[in-house]
Scaffold this motif. Sequence first.
Motif, PDB file in Angstrom:
ATOM      1  N   ASP A 118    -115.844 -20.711-124.319  1.00  0.00           N
ATOM      2  CA  ASP A 118    -114.629 -20.928-124.544  1.00  0.00           C
ATOM      3  C   ASP A 118    -114.014 -21.471-125.942  1.00  0.00           C
ATOM      4  O   ASP A 118    -113.017 -21.411-126.254  1.00  0.00           O
ATOM      5  CB  ASP A 118    -113.921 -21.679-123.323  1.00  0.00           C
ATOM      6  CG  ASP A 118    -113.834 -20.990-122.140  1.00  0.00           C
ATOM      7  OD1 ASP A 118    -113.356 -19.674-122.009  1.00  0.00           O
ATOM      8  OD2 ASP A 118    -114.604 -21.702-121.224  1.00  0.00           O
ATOM      9  N   GLY A 119    -114.979 -22.135-126.406  1.00  0.00           N
ATOM     10  CA  GLY A 119    -114.674 -22.825-127.705  1.00  0.00           C
ATOM     11  C   GLY A 119    -115.730 -23.934-128.388  1.00  0.00           C
ATOM     12  O   GLY A 119    -116.865 -23.997-127.598  1.00  0.00           O
ATOM     13  N   LYS A 166    -112.915 -24.787-118.655  1.00  0.00           N
ATOM     14  CA  LYS A 166    -113.493 -24.360-119.864  1.00  0.00           C
ATOM     15  C   LYS A 166    -114.955 -24.870-120.101  1.00  0.00           C
ATOM     16  O   LYS A 166    -115.131 -26.072-119.886  1.00  0.00           O
ATOM     17  CB  LYS A 166    -112.403 -24.893-120.866  1.00  0.00           C
ATOM     18  CG  LYS A 166    -111.296 -23.908-120.844  1.00  0.00           C
ATOM     19  CD  LYS A 166    -110.474 -24.191-122.034  1.00  0.00           C
ATOM     20  CE  LYS A 166    -109.053 -23.363-121.963  1.00  0.00           C
ATOM     21  NZ  LYS A 166    -108.208 -23.676-123.202  1.00  0.00           N
ATOM     22  N   TYR A 193    -123.194 -18.787-127.711  1.00  0.00           N
ATOM     23  CA  TYR A 193    -122.383 -17.612-127.471  1.00  0.00           C
ATOM     24  C   TYR A 193    -122.740 -16.245-126.924  1.00  0.00           C
ATOM     25  O   TYR A 193    -122.302 -15.594-126.278  1.00  0.00           O
ATOM     26  CB  TYR A 193    -121.321 -17.446-128.938  1.00  0.00           C
ATOM     27  CG  TYR A 193    -120.031 -18.360-128.649  1.00  0.00           C
ATOM     28  CD1 TYR A 193    -120.029 -19.745-128.868  1.00  0.00           C
ATOM     29  CD2 TYR A 193    -118.890 -17.596-128.374  1.00  0.00           C
ATOM     30  CE1 TYR A 193    -118.825 -20.482-128.729  1.00  0.00           C
ATOM     31  CE2 TYR A 193    -117.729 -18.520-128.360  1.00  0.00           C
ATOM     32  CZ  TYR A 193    -117.699 -19.754-128.518  1.00  0.00           C
ATOM     33  OH  TYR A 193    -116.471 -20.562-128.673  1.00  0.00           O
ATOM     34  N   SER A 242    -109.565 -19.007-130.217  1.00  0.00           N
ATOM     35  CA  SER A 242    -110.332 -20.027-129.313  1.00  0.00           C
ATOM     36  C   SER A 242    -109.930 -21.555-129.824  1.00  0.00           C
ATOM     37  O   SER A 242    -109.737 -21.633-130.803  1.00  0.00           O
ATOM     38  CB  SER A 242    -111.858 -19.794-129.416  1.00  0.00           C
ATOM     39  OG  SER A 242    -112.420 -18.727-128.841  1.00  0.00           O
ATOM     40  N   ILE A 298    -115.475 -17.863-134.158  1.00  0.00           N
ATOM     41  CA  ILE A 298    -115.001 -17.993-132.791  1.00  0.00           C
ATOM     42  C   ILE A 298    -113.702 -17.360-132.556  1.00  0.00           C
ATOM     43  O   ILE A 298    -113.379 -16.827-131.492  1.00  0.00           O
ATOM     44  CB  ILE A 298    -114.816 -19.525-132.072  1.00  0.00           C
ATOM     45  CG1 ILE A 298    -113.889 -20.255-133.003  1.00  0.00           C
ATOM     46  CG2 ILE A 298    -116.189 -20.096-132.014  1.00  0.00           C
ATOM     47  CD1 ILE A 298    -113.662 -21.737-132.214  1.00  0.00           C
TER      48      ILE A 298
END
Length: 226
Positions: A23-24, A2, A17, A54, A50
Amino acid sequence: MKFLVDNADIQKIKEVYRIFPMDGVSTNPSILAASGRQPFDVLKEIREFIGEDSDLHVQVTGITADIMLQDAEKIRRELGKNTCVKIPVNEEGLVAIKELRKDSTARITATAIYTAMQAFLAAKAGANFAAPYVNRIDNLGANGIETAKKIQDIFEMNDFETEVLAASFKNSQQVLELCEYGIGAVTLAPDVIHGLIKNDAVSTAINAFNADFEKLCGKGKTMKDV
Ligand code: G3P
């Protein structure tokens, strides 16, 4: 593996992003302080961006286990089910991790990890993630990458489900070494993320391809125009 953004600047998070497969988001009290905004204002904005599925890692700030658990309760209440509560691994932190683990739905990230023993104890206490600080370990004259790998080995040897969430990176090589090792997750500052793919040779090659195509078809033309 991740990939998380280690930041609380919503514009920087959005830009990362837009470009990268993320992923977070993770934060810590220093990162929140750098935003200059009220913690839950900025964290709720990040959560909204998010989405509720997430991972968002948010750290407690109390000194005692009791305060840490009160912080954890508020963090989970305000920011939703996929919020991982970051708890620093000292003696009070271990008390808090063990107590919070009694709730099987809690997601716990053991943080401020400088030694493999801290990670082992956090995993045994029930943490979902353990976050070794790679670059800060290097700065102590030890080896951050080797520590992160050793923690991964310890988790595998002991059948812990805890994942390594390596943090505190300075450069792409550190990240790549952990990609090669199959570490569970890394969290990276935006400038380190952008640096992962920055390469003058790639830019030169792309520019040459485009220039050759324009020589053939005319200035500003791309495949859609011909
Ligand atoms: O959140 C902990 C870790 O990411 C800190 O990174 O760059 O401040 O050492 P750094």
